[in-house]
Design an enzyme around this catalytic site. Structure first.
Site, short mmCIF file in Angstrom:
data_model
loop_
_atom_site.label_atom_id
_atom_site.label_comp_id
_atom_site.label_asym_id
_atom_site.label_seq_id
_atom_site.Cartn_x
_atom_site.Cartn_y
_atom_site.Cartn_z
N GLY A 10 21.38 9.87 -0.12
CA GLY A 10 21.18 10.77 1.02
C GLY A 10 20.38 10.08 2.12
N ASP A 31 23.16 9.99 -7.55
CA ASP A 31 23.61 10.92 -6.51
C ASP A 31 24.99 11.42 -6.91
OD1 ASP A 31 24.42 12.01 -3.85
OD2 ASP A 31 22.62 10.98 -3.17
N ASN A 32 25.29 12.68 -6.65
CA ASN A 32 26.65 13.16 -6.94
C ASN A 32 27.52 13.13 -5.68
OD1 ASN A 32 25.63 15.27 -5.48
ND2 ASN A 32 26.35 16.89 -6.85
N LYS A 105 8.95 13.71 -18.61
CA LYS A 105 8.11 14.00 -19.78
C LYS A 105 8.53 13.12 -20.97
CE LYS A 105 7.44 17.90 -22.85
NZ LYS A 105 8.73 18.29 -23.43
N TYR A 145 17.76 27.69 -0.26
CA TYR A 145 17.02 26.42 -0.21
C TYR A 145 15.52 26.68 -0.38
CZ TYR A 145 15.53 21.85 1.71
OH TYR A 145 14.97 20.61 1.90
N LYS A 149 13.29 25.43 -3.61
CA LYS A 149 12.19 24.48 -3.46
C LYS A 149 10.86 25.11 -3.88
CE LYS A 149 14.16 20.67 -1.86
NZ LYS A 149 14.13 19.41 -2.62
N TYR A 159 4.58 21.73 -15.20
CA TYR A 159 4.66 20.52 -16.03
C TYR A 159 3.38 19.70 -15.90
CZ TYR A 159 9.35 20.60 -18.03
OH TYR A 159 10.46 20.90 -18.79
N ARG A 186 22.44 19.54 11.82
CA ARG A 186 21.05 19.65 12.23
C ARG A 186 20.89 19.24 13.69
NH1 ARG A 186 17.80 17.36 7.07
NH2 ARG A 186 19.60 16.01 6.90
N1 UDP Z 1 19.64 23.97 16.46
C1 UDP Z 1 20.28 24.20 17.67
N2 UDP Z 1 21.54 23.67 17.84
C2 UDP Z 1 22.17 22.93 16.88
C3 UDP Z 1 21.51 22.71 15.66
C4 UDP Z 1 20.25 23.25 15.48
O1 UDP Z 1 19.75 24.84 18.57
O2 UDP Z 1 23.33 22.51 17.12
C5 UDP Z 1 18.30 24.55 16.28
C6 UDP Z 1 18.16 25.40 15.02
O3 UDP Z 1 18.52 26.74 15.28
C7 UDP Z 1 16.67 25.25 14.72
C8 UDP Z 1 16.36 23.85 15.22
O4 UDP Z 1 17.39 23.49 16.12
O5 UDP Z 1 15.91 26.18 15.45
C9 UDP Z 1 16.28 22.81 14.13
O6 UDP Z 1 17.42 22.96 13.35
P1 UDP Z 1 17.82 21.99 12.17
O7 UDP Z 1 19.13 22.46 11.66
O8 UDP Z 1 17.71 20.58 12.61
O9 UDP Z 1 16.73 22.18 11.03
P2 UDP Z 1 15.74 23.35 10.58
O10 UDP Z 1 14.45 22.96 11.17
O11 UDP Z 1 16.20 24.69 11.11
O12 UDP Z 1 15.79 23.27 9.12
#
Ligand code: UDP
Length: 310
Positions: A10, A31-32, A105, A145, A149, A159, A186
């Protein structure tokens, strides 16, 4: 050291593989390839101290021989991936963490969990310090998610306390750099890709939500310091420089010298309104703070995506 890195193909995992291979450690990268990519580790595949195993860590993990450290980085990590793979996201955070802890462990290794600022949810305090318990909607689409986490942190501490395992937890805030997937949804890859292709930048909501972006080399340096430390409690790593997403989109247009405009699209459900790490603990206990300015980091990332798009 002989180190197992889950999620090693990743974005963050592959940078860790590269850095640790460079230091002469024996690396087993697992990694898968659900969201990881073999291309991220291509340059390492022929090295004698690097081994790749394609395996889903949500299933029983079998490793021959001794191990010294397990770095558990396997998980989808982008909001659109949680929507696409909600069950896998829950399973890798829960079953995958259980399996890697069980392996740690059995082999008496140290263990480092990649956690996330998402455990703070849509935070009611800004910046977020490690003592803040968070504000998470467990049944929202991104809850898969966040809760996975949060469970991963809980079982890691169990653990540590019950089995006396020597564990670390890093809460990673938004991180960016080369080897992110262009289409992972993102903000950083989306905006850079759109700007380079002359398409409108898709800002979600009115863009007033904030994020703080850390360059990958700073994060990796912090993780290596945490590995060498003896801190069992969670620790935030991220860059405290905070931007609104609208400012951030404008910055990318200006750095890419793009003619793209900005369009506004609906805000995803439970998108956190603010996010900024309090890194006082990392500064004090690890002597760590980020060094790469946003323009420099984005410059390198833009170059990486420019080459990808040719
Ligand atoms: N965001 C956006 N346009 C995009 C992708 C993300 O405005 O095309 C915004 C999203 O709504 C968030 C911020 O950018 O408020 C960061 O998003 P990201 O998906 O990078 O990660 P997050 O911090 O939400 O996990």
């Amino acid at each position: 050291m002989r180190i197992l890195i889950t999620g090693g193909a990743g974005f963050i995992g592959s940078h860790l593989c590269k850095e640790l291979v460079k230091k002469g450690e024996q690396i087993i990268c697992m990694d898968n390839l659900l969201t990881g990519e073999k291309a991220n580790i291509n340059e390492l595949l022929s090295l004698p101290n690097f081994q790749f195993i394609e395996h889903d860590v949500s299933k029983y993990i079998d490793i021959e021989g001794n191990l010294d450290y397990i770095l558990h980085f396997a998980s989808p990590a982008s909001p659109i991936d949680y929507l696409k793979f909600p069950i896998q996201t829950l399973k890798v955070g829960a079953l995958g963490t259980h399996n890697t802890l069980g392996l740690a462990k059995a082999k008496r290794t140290k263990f480092l969990l990649a956690s996330t600022s998402e455990i703070y949810g849509d935070p009611e305090v800004n910046p977020q310090g490690e003592e803040y318990w968070g504000n998470v909607n467990c049944i929202s689409p991104r809850g898969v998610y966040d809760e996975a986490k949060r469970f991963a942190e809980a079982i890691t501490m169990a653990y540590h306390r019950y089995h006396k395992l020597d564990t670390r937890i890093v809460r990673i805030f938004n991180t960016y750099g080369p080897k992110m997937r262009l289409n992972d949804g993102r903000a950083v890859p989306a905006f850079i890709g759109q700007a380079l292709e002359g398409k409108p930048l898709t800002v979600f909501g009115n863009g007033s939500q904030t994020r703080s972006f850390c360059y990958i080399s700073d994060l990796v340096e912090g993780i290596l310091k945490l590995m060498d430390s003896s801190i069992n409690d969670p620790i935030n790593l991220g860059n405290p420089a905070e931007f609104t997403i609208l400012e951030f989109a404008q910055k990318i247009i200006s750095l890419t010298k793009s003619k793209s405009k900005i369009t506004f699209e609906p805000l995803p459900v439970d998108d956190p309104k603010v996010r900024r790490p309090d890194i006082a603990k990392a500064k004090k206990l690890l002597g760590w703070e980020p060094k790469v300015e946003i323009e420099e980091g984005l410059g390198k990332t833009i170059e990486y995506f420019r080459e990808k798009l040719i």
